[in-house]
Design a protein around this motif. Sequence first.
Motif, mmCIF file in Angstrom:
data_model
loop_
_atom_site.group_PDB
_atom_site.id
_atom_site.type_symbol
_atom_site.label_atom_id
_atom_site.label_comp_id
_atom_site.label_asym_id
_atom_site.label_seq_id
_atom_site.Cartn_x
_atom_site.Cartn_y
_atom_site.Cartn_z
ATOM 1 N N LEU A 885 -14.572 0.192 -4.197
ATOM 2 C CA LEU A 885 -13.207 -0.171 -4.621
ATOM 3 C C LEU A 885 -12.162 0.560 -3.782
ATOM 4 C CD1 LEU A 885 -13.673 -0.152 -8.507
ATOM 5 C CD2 LEU A 885 -13.510 -2.142 -7.037
ATOM 6 N N MET A 886 -12.457 1.818 -3.483
ATOM 7 C CA MET A 886 -11.517 2.616 -2.686
ATOM 8 C C MET A 886 -11.388 2.000 -1.296
ATOM 9 S SD MET A 886 -9.730 5.410 -2.866
ATOM 10 C CE MET A 886 -8.739 6.265 -1.660
ATOM 11 N N TRP A 887 -12.535 1.637 -0.724
ATOM 12 C CA TRP A 887 -12.524 1.042 0.618
ATOM 13 C C TRP A 887 -11.714 -0.258 0.602
ATOM 14 C CZ3 TRP A 887 -13.866 -3.577 2.784
ATOM 15 C CH2 TRP A 887 -13.921 -3.617 4.185
ATOM 16 N N ARG A 888 -11.994 -1.092 -0.415
ATOM 17 C CA ARG A 888 -11.337 -2.399 -0.514
ATOM 18 C C ARG A 888 -9.828 -2.221 -0.651
ATOM 19 N NH1 ARG A 888 -8.669 -5.971 -1.017
ATOM 20 N NH2 ARG A 888 -8.935 -8.162 -1.542
ATOM 21 N N TYR A 889 -9.425 -1.240 -1.468
ATOM 22 C CA TYR A 889 -7.983 -1.060 -1.704
ATOM 23 C C TYR A 889 -7.290 -0.525 -0.458
ATOM 24 C CZ TYR A 889 -3.521 0.430 -3.436
ATOM 25 O OH TYR A 889 -2.168 0.585 -3.586
ATOM 26 N N THR A 890 -7.904 0.467 0.200
ATOM 27 C CA THR A 890 -7.191 1.098 1.320
ATOM 28 C C THR A 890 -7.239 0.242 2.584
ATOM 29 O OG1 THR A 890 -9.205 2.366 1.650
ATOM 30 C CG2 THR A 890 -7.385 3.509 0.612
ATOM 31 N N ASN A 891 -8.288 -0.591 2.737
ATOM 32 C CA ASN A 891 -8.424 -1.309 4.008
ATOM 33 C C ASN A 891 -7.785 -2.691 4.033
ATOM 34 O OD1 ASN A 891 -9.893 0.912 4.524
ATOM 35 N ND2 ASN A 891 -11.455 -0.144 5.692
ATOM 36 N N ILE A 892 -7.596 -3.289 2.850
ATOM 37 C CA ILE A 892 -6.981 -4.623 2.861
ATOM 38 C C ILE A 892 -5.684 -4.558 2.067
ATOM 39 C CG2 ILE A 892 -7.293 -7.046 2.247
ATOM 40 C CD1 ILE A 892 -10.301 -6.571 2.575
ATOM 41 N N PRO A 893 -4.553 -4.533 2.761
ATOM 42 C CA PRO A 893 -3.271 -4.398 2.038
ATOM 43 C C PRO A 893 -3.049 -5.598 1.117
ATOM 44 C CG PRO A 893 -2.973 -4.360 4.433
ATOM 45 C CD PRO A 893 -4.389 -4.722 4.193
ATOM 46 N N SER A 894 -2.406 -5.327 -0.021
ATOM 47 C CA SER A 894 -2.228 -6.403 -1.012
ATOM 48 C C SER A 894 -1.311 -7.494 -0.457
ATOM 49 C CB SER A 894 -1.663 -5.841 -2.307
ATOM 50 O OG SER A 894 -0.579 -4.995 -2.020
ATOM 51 N N PHE A 963 -3.520 8.163 -1.949
ATOM 52 C CA PHE A 963 -2.769 7.381 -2.947
ATOM 53 C C PHE A 963 -1.262 7.613 -2.798
ATOM 54 C CE2 PHE A 963 -6.970 7.620 -5.097
ATOM 55 C CZ PHE A 963 -7.224 6.257 -5.131
ATOM 56 N N GLN A 964 -0.882 8.838 -2.371
ATOM 57 C CA GLN A 964 0.543 9.093 -2.137
ATOM 58 C C GLN A 964 1.059 8.164 -1.041
ATOM 59 O OE1 GLN A 964 0.675 13.260 -1.162
ATOM 60 N NE2 GLN A 964 1.118 13.877 -3.251
ATOM 61 N N ARG A 965 0.226 8.020 0.003
ATOM 62 C CA ARG A 965 0.610 7.161 1.117
ATOM 63 C C ARG A 965 0.810 5.732 0.632
ATOM 64 N NH1 ARG A 965 -3.502 8.385 5.489
ATOM 65 N NH2 ARG A 965 -2.916 10.498 4.939
ATOM 66 N N ALA A 966 -0.140 5.261 -0.215
ATOM 67 C CA ALA A 966 -0.041 3.889 -0.723
ATOM 68 C C ALA A 966 1.235 3.700 -1.539
ATOM 69 C CB ALA A 966 -1.254 3.588 -1.583
ATOM 70 N N LEU A 967 1.566 4.726 -2.354
ATOM 71 C CA LEU A 967 2.773 4.627 -3.183
ATOM 72 C C LEU A 967 4.022 4.646 -2.296
ATOM 73 C CD1 LEU A 967 3.993 4.513 -6.002
ATOM 74 C CD2 LEU A 967 3.928 6.977 -6.108
ATOM 75 N N PHE A 968 3.973 5.489 -1.277
ATOM 76 C CA PHE A 968 5.124 5.593 -0.376
ATOM 77 C C PHE A 968 5.370 4.251 0.317
ATOM 78 C CE2 PHE A 968 7.417 7.104 3.409
ATOM 79 C CZ PHE A 968 8.412 7.812 2.760
ATOM 80 N N THR A 969 4.272 3.592 0.715
ATOM 81 C CA THR A 969 4.401 2.271 1.349
ATOM 82 C C THR A 969 5.060 1.303 0.378
ATOM 83 O OG1 THR A 969 2.270 2.779 2.348
ATOM 84 C CG2 THR A 969 3.080 0.535 2.628
ATOM 85 N N GLU A 976 12.636 -6.185 -3.636
ATOM 86 C CA GLU A 976 12.010 -7.500 -3.876
ATOM 87 C C GLU A 976 10.491 -7.400 -3.682
ATOM 88 O OE1 GLU A 976 14.430 -7.215 -1.191
ATOM 89 O OE2 GLU A 976 15.864 -7.245 -2.875
ATOM 90 N N GLU A 977 10.089 -6.602 -2.687
ATOM 91 C CA GLU A 977 8.653 -6.511 -2.393
ATOM 92 C C GLU A 977 7.949 -5.494 -3.286
ATOM 93 O OE1 GLU A 977 8.568 -5.641 1.813
ATOM 94 O OE2 GLU A 977 10.060 -7.234 2.076
ATOM 95 N N PHE A 978 8.734 -4.771 -4.079
ATOM 96 C CA PHE A 978 8.152 -3.694 -4.893
ATOM 97 C C PHE A 978 7.295 -4.278 -6.007
ATOM 98 C CE2 PHE A 978 8.831 -0.928 -8.708
ATOM 99 C CZ PHE A 978 8.087 0.153 -8.271
ATOM 100 N N ASN A 979 6.010 -3.862 -6.052
ATOM 101 C CA ASN A 979 5.113 -4.334 -7.105
ATOM 102 C C ASN A 979 5.011 -3.243 -8.174
ATOM 103 O OD1 ASN A 979 2.962 -5.006 -8.736
ATOM 104 N ND2 ASN A 979 1.771 -5.902 -7.071
ATOM 105 N N SER A 980 5.739 -3.455 -9.271
ATOM 106 C CA SER A 980 5.846 -2.410 -10.309
ATOM 107 C C SER A 980 4.481 -2.030 -10.868
ATOM 108 C CB SER A 980 6.741 -2.923 -11.422
ATOM 109 O OG SER A 980 6.643 -2.072 -12.523
ATOM 110 N N LYS A 981 3.622 -3.034 -11.126
ATOM 111 C CA LYS A 981 2.313 -2.774 -11.752
ATOM 112 C C LYS A 981 1.477 -1.862 -10.852
ATOM 113 C CE LYS A 981 -0.613 -3.868 -15.107
ATOM 114 N NZ LYS A 981 -1.955 -3.886 -14.750
ATOM 115 N N GLU A 982 1.494 -2.181 -9.547
ATOM 116 C CA GLU A 982 0.696 -1.385 -8.606
ATOM 117 C C GLU A 982 1.229 0.049 -8.540
ATOM 118 O OE1 GLU A 982 -0.839 -1.535 -3.971
ATOM 119 O OE2 GLU A 982 0.024 -3.319 -4.850
ATOM 120 N N ALA A 983 2.564 0.161 -8.478
ATOM 121 C CA ALA A 983 3.170 1.496 -8.398
ATOM 122 C C ALA A 983 2.804 2.319 -9.637
ATOM 123 C CB ALA A 983 4.677 1.369 -8.272
#
Length: 1330
Positions: A885-894, A963-969, A976-983
């Motif tokens: 799951l970690m690999w899938r989340y970090t390697n393929i951006p939503s 995960f900090q990096r992902a949140l920062f992105t 408009e692009e902000f995904n509240s659920k993901e954040a």
Amino acid sequence: MKDDMDKIVSLSDGDRTVELQKYLSSLSNDQLTTVLTNGALKGKKVGTMIKGIFKGSPSSSTEGSTRRLLVYQHCIPLCESGDLQTEVAADIIGLLMLETHTLPGPSLAKLASLFVEAIKVGKMGNGKSLELFPTVLTALSACEALSYGKGELSGEEYKKQLINSLCSSRWDPQCVIHLTTMFRDVPLSSEELQFLVEKVLRMFTKLDLQEIPPLVYQLLLLSAKGCKKQVLDGIICYFREQDVRQQEELKHGESLDLEDQSIPQDQLRHVEGTVILHIVFAIRLDHELGREFLKNFKTSYGDLCPFSVALLLSVARIQRYEEQVFDLLKGSIVKSFKDEQLQQGSKFLQDLLPGPCSVDHMILDTVKNSVFGWDHVTQGLVQLGFSLMDAFGPKPGPFGKIIEGASTIARTPTQQACKLGGQVLLQGFKMHEPIRGEILEQVLNRLGTKTASPVNHYLDLFSDIVVSAPMILLESSSKVTETFDHLSYLPLSTVQGLLKAVQPLLKFSMPLKDALILVLRKAMFSSQLDGRKSAVTGFLLLLKNFKVLGSLASSQCSQAASSSQVQVDVHSRYNSAANEAFCLEILSSLRRCLGQQADVRLMLYEGFYDVLRRNSQLASSIMQTLFSQLKRYYEPEQDLLPPVKLEPCITALGDQVFLQEPLAHLLSCTVHCLLWLQNMRRSAHPIANDSDDEDAEKEEEGCQSELETILESMTRRMIKSELEDFELDKSAEFSIGSSVGVRNSIYAVLVMGVYEILMEFTFIKANYSKNRFEELMELFNRYHKLSEILKEKSGKGRVPSNKTPRSLLSLGFISTLLTVLFRDSTQSREEALSVLRLNGEFVRYAVNVAVQKIQQLEESGHTDGPDGQNTDRTFRFLCDMTSVLMWRYTNIPSAVEDGGKKEKRSSLSLLCLEGLLRIFTTCQQRFPDRMVQLLSTMDVAEDDSEPDDGNATEMNFFYIRQFQRALFTQLSGGEEEFNSKEAQLLVSILTVLSRQLKPASQQFVQMITWTVKICKETSFEDSAFSKGLLSLLFSLHVLYKSPVSLLLELCQDIHSQLGDIDQDVEVEKQSHFAIVNMKTASTATLLVLSQVDRVLDEVDWLIAKKKSQAPSDTPGPGGATQTAGQQDPIEKAVTLQLGTLLTALNELVQTALLPGSCTITLLRDLSRTYTTLTTLVKYYIQVCASQPGGALPARLEKLVKLSGSHLTPQCYSFITYAQSGEMSVGGADDKKKKKRNEVNTAASAKLLRETKAIPNVIFSIEQYEKFLITLSKKSKVNLMQYMKLSTSRDFRINAASLDAALQEQDGSQETNESQEAEEKEEPKKKKRKQ
């Protein structure tokens, strides 16, 4: 000489007094003393001779009194010399005591000085003559006047001087006990007694350990005069110090200095035991002492030590104190755990105070110490253990019972107290034979009687007892057998726990095993469903644990066994034949269950797989059973569709339809057993067998291949079957209300289950062949179609039905499936896997099931299906899934995967993230010590440097950075692009992972800095996200330093965002934290107020701590000077905390908060703040009373001034604002304005009706001012000068408001259509405007 003696005796006997006087006058002093010495040494007639001397020495004459004094002065050292026989010495002292009162004052004074000098130089080692000293002192205190130095003193004063001089001098350790005994007979004032007790207690350390118990005994007798608290404190304090020394020596090895070498442990413990007995005996006789003892502990909870715990438990054997003692102990244990928790959760408190000493160690030390013959303590320990477990065990939830998962770690103070109770009982059971029977009986009684509340804690204790002492338990096996008789009436969870715990015993005790089997057979025919389930549970457990010879060793067979069990297992070879017969007999009993309710069958299917893994020799019987059962529901005709008969799976009772056969579970069990057996056969095939075995094996293989054919055929035909074949097409009814709907729902769930099992079977059999995978996809499409229909239909009903049914895929399969879907890059499998990967729904379904399984694991501690109960394998699967799951989340951006589709449902990345969050949470709850292991298995994105495996904190922080990096992105894109659920999910994951960081580490500081930075720079108007982020900030900040300054900044931000209650005031625009904006301000307010509560909790706790210390500190002369010069650090910290808090609240009280929860919570917190201020003022009143003349700290005056100028006036304004309900409304058009006004008015009216907050605030302000007046009087400082009396609460009629209200009323009269409506409305308005 003999003649002299005889003459004195004869003259005395003949009553010739005058001659006797003359004769005595003729003897010189030396002659007289020689006569006395000789007479005493021979021991004959010495008493008569001394009587004669006294007779011939009338005290009225100077010569007579001098001679008397001489006799005293000579006899006292003579008795002490130890040369005389005991009886003789006792006679002499007795005679001297009788005549003491006749001595004149000066003689008494000389005698007393003689005693004091002898004691000082250590000549009173024998202590015989000391019995005379009290008589001398009593006679002395009766004297009118005595010359002392150049002046005169009364007898009483002279006695006081003597005692002072005696207590100030050095005592010979030998005579301490004699002196203490002697002082019991001396009349003493309270000051003298205190002086004396202090002296004796100081002597404790100089004495030999063996002399302590008699000295304690004498001290306790002496305490009848007073100073009870001091005596008890001194004794307990002495033993506490001895224990501490003992522990330090054990820690640092033997002490180097031989002089410091302390006492051997066993000797110390025996002495402690004796002393405890003495104290308990004294308390039995003197209830005042008992009351003082308990009162002392109530005031100073923190002063418990192993010795005082043992003493309390012994005192509990006295009936009148029993309840008090246990309440006191339970209270202090929970309070200690709460204090520990409070201190661990706050850096502010950690810096102020040293860490608390843990009560659990103390109590467990008491248990250890009680081995040294403390029988009087053991009974109390048993009672304490059970009272802790009863009081603090898990409670039933709403509507009866909460089903708890596998026991997690004790986190709350009550859980810790319950765990401590269990440890006390377990250690007690191991160490003390006499109490074993009672502990066992009480545990089993509670298992049998507490059917309404959870009994996990007792099951855990029982299980620990069995593992730690199986042989001891077998001695009391009759008690266990009695419990078996009630099995069928107990809740299922209790039965499972009990049988699991007893299981190791069954191997060695035939009677126990036989008793259990009898009970289970009866339960099999119980009228209660739970009884029959219990029977199945019991039988399955037996099958798992009685191995049949030749069973393949499986990694599953780990069974906790102690050395005693291993010795018995030597004989198990001969048992194996018996075991086989026994197991087959059980299987035949279990076959009867196949005709019972679905629940019973379900248990059987879920248990068979584990039985097979542990006991592979039973394979043929188990497979036959499953095969024959499956055939009932299988359609053998190859051309007919569908391949399963659903009709027999349900049963009807009147209008209601029930599931009779959980077909999918039956199929699941069959498939898993078959696959496991084939796997084992492959790995164990090369072994040569004899012909008998070969025949059996052929038969077995025949059965297996037939089964496989059936499954293949079923797969083929299930793919061909349409939903219409099951009568489940789109037109079918699924409403819960009708019997047809219920029937269809049951059918749908069964069919979906069958599809799932066949998918798993096909995948494993496919061996990565493309065609088989295409079949799998066909199965999935059928499954998906049916599940969509179910979702659609259930959504239409008024009440949406429960979520999708639990997936029947096994956790191991899901773990493998996710790995091949996302990470398998083997070239040869590429083509086949692309079939699965290209079906987006299937990939999504796989991740969904994984999340569902992890959720189940989090809630109950295990999952359905094979290996679901096995924690090690489950954890391994978790690790695999985390990595994927970690690999899938970090390697393929939503952003990539959505491809611009605006879908309501969450994306795959989100599902992966949710899975990760659940895994981390589960791991922290269920496997807290294996978090590092979990993180170390996670693969990392290729471009990053690998973390160092050795350092757990480093590794944890490495993932935090990911995960900090992902949140920062997320945050760096636009709103408009902000995904509240993901954040939100990312913030939750960061919260969970940051709990693993040590607050002292550099990484923790980096984490805080990053969080503060994000809060300051992010301005998205998303209240859910801001709530998560601020909660994270607070949870970190409180472990770093006190959060009051942070609260102040946030309050200023909230004030500037929401505006002021006075609309004319322009608030200075401040923005420390961009996260606080118009949308998120209310959320922020509630979070800030919850932190205010926390700060007030800490301040209250500190004040209470200071209060409890204050009485003991006051007698010291340093108390007053310390307050005047340097303020106490705790008092200083409390004042500073409250000062900053008042400034922060001052901002909030001026803020135009929306009516509702924010306003109510603020009012509640204001009321709490004033209550805390009042507590602080009361503390200073107490200090002033104990230290007259001590100045109040300047900081306190500043604090009072601040509360008077900055908070109280604003509070009253805020109350007026909250009551008026006319909240500021922006420049909207009139209609909107009117509507919003109405809404606000309604809200504020509801607020006023529902809350008592406003009267409470006013009451607490007035209480605060009342105690300030008292403090002003005590401290001679006018603190009330800072308080202004408010006019906002007086009840004058405000003319302007009244006119405005009347005009408004006239206006509404004209516009209203009906007179009645207006009349109904009028009183309301008047009431509101008053």
